[in-house]
Write an enzyme that holds these catalytic residues in place. Structure first.
Site, mmCIF file in Angstrom:
data_model
loop_
_atom_site.group_PDB
_atom_site.id
_atom_site.type_symbol
_atom_site.label_atom_id
_atom_site.label_comp_id
_atom_site.label_asym_id
_atom_site.label_seq_id
_atom_site.Cartn_x
_atom_site.Cartn_y
_atom_site.Cartn_z
ATOM 1 N N HIS A 39 -16.862 14.618 18.599
ATOM 2 C CA HIS A 39 -18.294 14.880 18.436
ATOM 3 C C HIS A 39 -18.967 13.758 17.639
ATOM 4 O O HIS A 39 -19.867 13.991 16.836
ATOM 5 C CB HIS A 39 -18.514 16.228 17.740
ATOM 6 C CG HIS A 39 -19.724 16.969 18.236
ATOM 7 N ND1 HIS A 39 -19.655 17.933 19.215
ATOM 8 C CD2 HIS A 39 -21.028 16.871 17.910
ATOM 9 C CE1 HIS A 39 -20.871 18.416 19.447
ATOM 10 N NE2 HIS A 39 -21.726 17.779 18.663
ATOM 11 N N ARG A 42 -19.032 14.052 13.869
ATOM 12 C CA ARG A 42 -20.001 14.980 13.289
ATOM 13 C C ARG A 42 -19.420 16.365 13.008
ATOM 14 O O ARG A 42 -20.124 17.240 12.522
ATOM 15 C CB ARG A 42 -21.203 15.112 14.229
ATOM 16 C CG ARG A 42 -21.961 13.807 14.408
ATOM 17 C CD ARG A 42 -22.886 13.852 15.612
ATOM 18 N NE ARG A 42 -23.974 14.806 15.456
ATOM 19 C CZ ARG A 42 -25.077 14.587 14.739
ATOM 20 N NH1 ARG A 42 -25.211 13.444 14.075
ATOM 21 N NH2 ARG A 42 -26.031 15.491 14.673
ATOM 22 N N ARG A 79 -23.394 18.052 7.775
ATOM 23 C CA ARG A 79 -23.910 16.683 7.824
ATOM 24 C C ARG A 79 -24.940 16.552 6.706
ATOM 25 O O ARG A 79 -26.054 17.050 6.792
ATOM 26 C CB ARG A 79 -24.523 16.409 9.193
ATOM 27 C CG ARG A 79 -23.508 16.669 10.328
ATOM 28 C CD ARG A 79 -24.143 17.036 11.638
ATOM 29 N NE ARG A 79 -23.141 17.590 12.558
ATOM 30 C CZ ARG A 79 -23.430 18.101 13.747
ATOM 31 N NH1 ARG A 79 -24.681 18.134 14.173
ATOM 32 N NH2 ARG A 79 -22.476 18.591 14.498
ATOM 33 N N THR A 105 -19.179 21.946 25.819
ATOM 34 C CA THR A 105 -18.764 21.446 24.506
ATOM 35 C C THR A 105 -17.933 22.520 23.813
ATOM 36 O O THR A 105 -18.405 23.638 23.597
ATOM 37 C CB THR A 105 -19.992 21.091 23.654
ATOM 38 O OG1 THR A 105 -20.677 20.001 24.269
ATOM 39 C CG2 THR A 105 -19.585 20.678 22.245
ATOM 40 N N TYR A 113 -30.252 11.549 11.831
ATOM 41 C CA TYR A 113 -29.591 12.516 12.714
ATOM 42 C C TYR A 113 -28.615 11.803 13.654
ATOM 43 O O TYR A 113 -27.490 12.265 13.873
ATOM 44 C CB TYR A 113 -30.636 13.276 13.525
ATOM 45 C CG TYR A 113 -30.057 14.169 14.606
ATOM 46 C CD1 TYR A 113 -29.439 15.371 14.285
ATOM 47 C CD2 TYR A 113 -30.130 13.801 15.953
ATOM 48 C CE1 TYR A 113 -28.899 16.191 15.272
ATOM 49 C CE2 TYR A 113 -29.600 14.617 16.946
ATOM 50 C CZ TYR A 113 -28.983 15.805 16.597
ATOM 51 O OH TYR A 113 -28.457 16.604 17.585
ATOM 52 N N GLN A 128 -25.079 19.950 29.852
ATOM 53 C CA GLN A 128 -24.119 20.333 28.820
ATOM 54 C C GLN A 128 -24.498 21.672 28.220
ATOM 55 O O GLN A 128 -25.674 21.931 27.928
ATOM 56 C CB GLN A 128 -24.080 19.261 27.721
ATOM 57 C CG GLN A 128 -23.245 19.619 26.505
ATOM 58 C CD GLN A 128 -24.047 20.301 25.419
ATOM 59 O OE1 GLN A 128 -25.276 20.228 25.393
ATOM 60 N NE2 GLN A 128 -23.364 20.988 24.520
#
Length: 388
Positions: free
Chosen positions: A276, A279, A165, A156, A25, A128
């Site tokens: 990011h 990602r 992913r 974000t 991850y 965040q």
């Protein structure tokens, strides 16, 4: 006890200690992972100018990020599932950041809740948020951050749609991990990690389970997550989110000059040049390549920070010399956390600080705020020479 001299040392311990799905991850990018790789490798193209016969005494790496004093221009970035890298991971990372004198940013997708972190720290941390569709949940989430005395809100803006992913999908990533033959075989080799996780009650997404409508347990979380992100996000929506917060607001995920100009116009206090961590949009340019053009376009209107690819104090120095006013580390502190808990995060910060301080001295600078492009040798065309 191994001797730790670089972030890579922590990464090796981390890989041995943490279950594969959580290591993957942290160590994954989207699609081919081109952008993920280039976030780091593009820093290597920037060379340093060594200067001699300069008084190197009385050096200082202290500066400010959105008006807050920091021991060095490095914040801990928001990282989801940090509490799966090590039991109570967000609390431990926040404590390490607080003691070192740098900001810690708690992710909405954290395992430990806002309240958990606030109860276990003394200084305000940053929080965040994602751009979610559920206005009621967003308002309550922001109110919880206010009640916890968070010092800044990081919004974000590059996750309207989640990038694919491959490793996460193949591993069946979940928190806590789903017990399959494959995952149990791997967990059986991570006994210390498992024993620590058994001793904590914090194993689910603490900011969401029991707070978001219809999410009362982990089973109902996946369907909520699939529908939660706001695909219709636009600048008016960002203005609305900014209006919910009275203090400093930082927009994270800016990778284009035009978007940076819009961010300055909606009243943000800072932007984070970020993809990011590679990602999201694979094939996008690295953050460090995009930094200069964004600083040139908006640097006098808004504070510009950089995220994605930083693994050393030299990377921090290069970002600052290219015009950033602050940087963020995600993977670098996660390596330390997974390897050695709070002590590992402290070790990561100490390692980066030592590299930053030593490199700054050898470049002939005594104050981090005096760094500029004259401290670097920048390849021609580094920012790109693209056809219109």
């Amino acid at each position: 006890m191994p001797v730790i001299t670089e972030i890579e040392d922590l990464k090796r311990i981390y890989k041995r200690r943490v279950p594969k799905m959580f290591y993957d991850y942290a160590e994954t990018g989207s699609w081919t992972e081109q952008t993920f790789r280039e976030n780091s490798s593009d820093f290597d193209q920037l060379r340093l100018r060594q200067r001699i016969a300069v008084d190197m005494t009385g050096r200082s790496t202290a500066t400010k990020m959105v008006g807050q004093d920091v021991a060095m221009p490095v914040a801990l970035a928001p990282v989801g599932l940090t509490g799966m890298q090590h039991a109570d991971g967000e609390i431990l990372a926040a404590k390490a950041a607080e003691k070192f004198g740098v900001p810690f940013t708690l992710s909405t997708m954290s395992i430990c809740s806002i309240e958990d972190v606030a109860e276990n720290t003394e200084k305000p941390f940053w929080f965040q948020v994602y751009t979610l569709k559920d206005d009621d949940f967003m308002r309550r989430l922001v109110d919880r951050a206010k009640a916890a005395n968070c010092a800044a809100l990081v919004i974000t803006v590059d996750l309207q749609i989640m990038g694919q992913r491959h490793k996460d999908l193949k591993n069946g990533l979940s928190a806590p991990p789903k017990l399959t033959l494959k995952s149990m075989a791997n967990l059986a080799t991570k006994v210390p990690w498992g024993l620590e996780m058994l001793q904590t009650k914090r194993r689910f997404f603490g900011n969401i389970v029991g707070h978001a409508k219809g999410v009362s347990d982990p089973a109902s979380l996946s369907s909520w997550t699939a529908e939660a992100f706001d695909h219709s996000l636009d600048w008016e929506r960002i203005k609305f989110l900014r209006s919910l917060w009275d203090g400093p607001v930082i927009l994270k995920g800016i990778l284009d000059v035009d978007d940076a100009k819009m961010a300055a116009n909606v009243g943000a206090d800072a932007i984070v040049v970020s993809n990011h961590g590679g990602r999201q949009l694979d094939g996008a340019l690295s953050s460090i390549r995009m930094l200069s053009s964004i600083v040139e376009a908006v640097g006098d209107k808004i504070e510009v920070h950089l995220d994605s690819g930083i693994r050393s104090g030299q990377d921090v120095l290069k970002a600052m010399a290219m015009g950033a006013k602050g940087t963020y580390i995600g993977r670098a502190f996660v390596y330390g956390l997974g390897a050695m808990g709070e002590k590992g995060v402290t070790t990561a910060l100490e390692t980066i600080h030592k590299e930053l301080d030593t490199t700054m001295a050898l470049c002939g600078r005594r104050d981090i705020r005096d760094l500029d492009r004259s401290n670097l040798l920048i390849p021609k065309g580094f920012e790109g020479d693209w056809v219109d």
